[in-house]
Design a protein around this motif. Structure first.
Motif, mmCIF file in Angstrom:
data_model
loop_
_atom_site.group_PDB
_atom_site.id
_atom_site.type_symbol
_atom_site.label_atom_id
_atom_site.label_comp_id
_atom_site.label_asym_id
_atom_site.label_seq_id
_atom_site.Cartn_x
_atom_site.Cartn_y
_atom_site.Cartn_z
ATOM 1 N N THR A 1 0.835 -1.194 0.000
ATOM 2 C CA THR A 1 0.000 0.000 0.000
ATOM 3 C C THR A 1 0.870 1.244 0.000
ATOM 4 O O THR A 1 2.034 1.213 0.390
ATOM 5 N N TRP B 1 0.558 5.378 -2.173
ATOM 6 C CA TRP B 1 -0.274 6.270 -2.956
ATOM 7 C C TRP B 1 0.349 6.491 -4.325
ATOM 8 O O TRP B 1 1.534 6.215 -4.536
ATOM 9 N N ASP B 2 -0.477 6.971 -5.245
ATOM 10 C CA ASP B 2 -0.020 7.122 -6.627
ATOM 11 C C ASP B 2 0.639 8.480 -6.837
ATOM 12 O O ASP B 2 0.737 9.313 -5.930
ATOM 13 N N THR C 1 -3.838 12.842 -5.074
ATOM 14 C CA THR C 1 -3.357 11.475 -5.094
ATOM 15 C C THR C 1 -4.434 10.535 -4.559
ATOM 16 O O THR C 1 -5.337 10.947 -3.836
ATOM 17 N N SER C 2 -4.315 9.251 -4.911
ATOM 18 C CA SER C 2 -5.239 8.228 -4.435
ATOM 19 C C SER C 2 -4.475 7.171 -3.653
ATOM 20 O O SER C 2 -3.305 6.875 -3.936
ATOM 21 N N LEU D 1 -3.452 3.539 -2.881
ATOM 22 C CA LEU D 1 -3.321 2.346 -3.716
ATOM 23 C C LEU D 1 -3.053 1.122 -2.862
ATOM 24 O O LEU D 1 -2.352 1.193 -1.845
ATOM 25 N N THR E 1 -4.407 -4.337 -8.793
ATOM 26 C CA THR E 1 -4.221 -3.039 -8.152
ATOM 27 C C THR E 1 -5.580 -2.401 -7.941
ATOM 28 O O THR E 1 -6.436 -2.432 -8.827
ATOM 29 N N TRP E 2 -5.770 -1.815 -6.739
ATOM 30 C CA TRP E 2 -7.013 -1.139 -6.414
ATOM 31 C C TRP E 2 -6.707 0.273 -5.946
ATOM 32 O O TRP E 2 -5.754 0.501 -5.204
ATOM 33 N N SER E 3 -7.526 1.200 -6.374
ATOM 34 C CA SER E 3 -7.356 2.611 -6.040
ATOM 35 C C SER E 3 -8.569 3.081 -5.254
ATOM 36 O O SER E 3 -9.712 2.769 -5.610
ATOM 37 N N TYR E 4 -8.324 3.836 -4.182
ATOM 38 C CA TYR E 4 -9.405 4.332 -3.334
ATOM 39 C C TYR E 4 -9.189 5.821 -3.059
ATOM 40 O O TYR E 4 -8.063 6.298 -2.932
#
Length: 396
Positions: free
Chosen positions: A236, A238-239, A246-247, A249, A262-265
């Motif tokens: 984990t 961030w992008d 930023t999100s 990750l 990969t999941w983005s929140y």
């Protein structure tokens, strides 16, 4: 659920203890008065006393990371790692009794390491493995290291990550001991950032010999790494973000470090993942912070609980006393399926929150639904383990 706010303390790290309780460590005081601080919790996550400020051991707190890691030794003593004022890592050993009282603390300096970032017990022999970002003061250094120490800090072997990872800068942030698999020996995985703008994972054997290095451009940096129960690693951070922010990750990689999912929140502002707890079925809880406009920009503690397919089951999103900035710093899973979350809010103060397995949903600790229909509760949680694609079917 329960929540404690502890004034004048910064909470950096949590560890589960062999007696079913936990320990938390961080920083008390600021500047030249800063000292390491540690406290114990019983199996019900109740604090045992006010904790101990280790008053004769000065720390480097002009820049982070404070006390980034805490490990329980086989004899029950706690080992903390922190940065001392001359820019080297130091191991601190202290016994905290069942009443919360601390014994005499001792420290051992580990030269050639710089800012410590994470530490784990060595799985093959007594001792510790720690990763550090190098440098002194606020200089983060150019290349991070993996350091292996024997016993209580003797015979350190400092291994530069640069020959393994390449690049012009390697900045580790997290470390995990990795078990052997069919194709790979046991060893360590170090995660962080390379060249200022990408995620980095370095895999070594137990002696610190490099096996592989992977760069993941989806990340700006990786802040935590854990073993995944179905193989590989969970990451984990961030992008890279942009004008929109930023999100947070989360990425699952295989045993060779290659991306599986990969999941983005989060969004639309700046959101960060800082620590992971991984469940036996592959689901996870990630804690960090989310930026909100309320009406000025502040940081709120944020936690996202997802199933093994990355689908959100529930979230915690609160400011714990606005207008202070707040953020989650560490999380551990509990035997009952709940979570213990450490955090910090402006002031400074540390926060300690225990949730049940359902977090902020309307389900109580027995799993019954209090205020909403049963089918809604169970569908939200997707408790049917036979759903191969992660989707919830009709619940009766």
């Amino acid at each position: 659920q329960s929540e404690e706010v502890i004034a004048d303390r910064v909470a950096d790290t949590l560890v589960a203890l062999g007696d079913g309780g936990a320990a938390m460590a961080g920083v008390a005081g600021t500047g030249g008065d800063a000292r390491a601080w540690v406290t114990r919790l019983d199996a019900a996550s109740e604090l045992l006393g006010d904790g101990c400020v280790l008053g004769d051991l000065p720390m480097e707190t002009t820049c982070p990371p404070g006390v980034p890691a805490l490990v329980e030794r086989d004899d029950g003593a706690l080992a903390l790692v922190y940065g001392d004022p001359d820019g080297t890592s130091a191991l601190l050993f202290v016994t905290v009794g069942a009443d919360g009282a601390c014994g005499e603390a001792t420290s051992v300096s580990i030269p050639g390491t710089g800012h410590p970032r994470d530490m784990v017990a060595r799985p093959d022999q007594p001792g510790f493995a720690l990763t550090s970002s190098g440098g002194t003061g606020c200089d983060d250094g150019t290349h991070g290291t993996l350091t292996l120490v024997d016993g209580v800090g003797g015979s350190p072997t400092v291994i530069s990550l640069q020959p393994i990872a390449g690049g012009t800068e390697t900045k580790p942030r997290a470390l995990v001991a990795v078990p052997a698999t069919e194709g790979s020996p046991a060893g360590y995985a170090v995660a962080g950032q390379i060249d200022g703008a990408a995620g980095l994972v370095v895999r070594t054997d137990l002696a610190g010999n490099g096996l592989w290095s992977r760069t993941h451009g989806a990340f700006d940096r990786i802040s935590d790494v854990k073993n995944h129960p179905h193989g590989g690693l969970l990451l984990t951070g961030w992008d890279l973000g942009g004008e929109e922010g930023t999100s947070l990750l989360v990425m699952h990689v295989d045993d060779d470090g290659f991306e599986l999912n990969t999941w983005s929140y989060g969004g639309p502002y700046h959101d960060h993942g800082r620590s992971l707890a991984v469940m036996p079925d592959g689901g996870f809880l990630v804690v960090g912070d989310v930026e909100s406009d309320n009406p000025v920009v502040i940081r709120d503690r944020w936690a996202v609980r997802a199933n093994r397919w990355g689908q959100v089951l529930w979230t915690l999103d609160d400011a714990l006393g606005q207008p202070d900035n707040t953020w989650g710093t560490d999380v551990i899973g509990l035997p009952d399926g709940g979570f213990l979350i450490a955090g910090t809010k402006g002031g400074p103060a540390s926060t300690l929150t225990r949730t049940d397995a359902w977090g902020e949903t309307a389900c109580d600790t027995a799993g019954a639904c209090a205020d909403i229909a049963l089918d809604t509760c169970l569908t939200d949680l997707c408790l049917d383990a036979t759903c191969e694609d992660g989707a919830c079917g009709t619940t009766t």
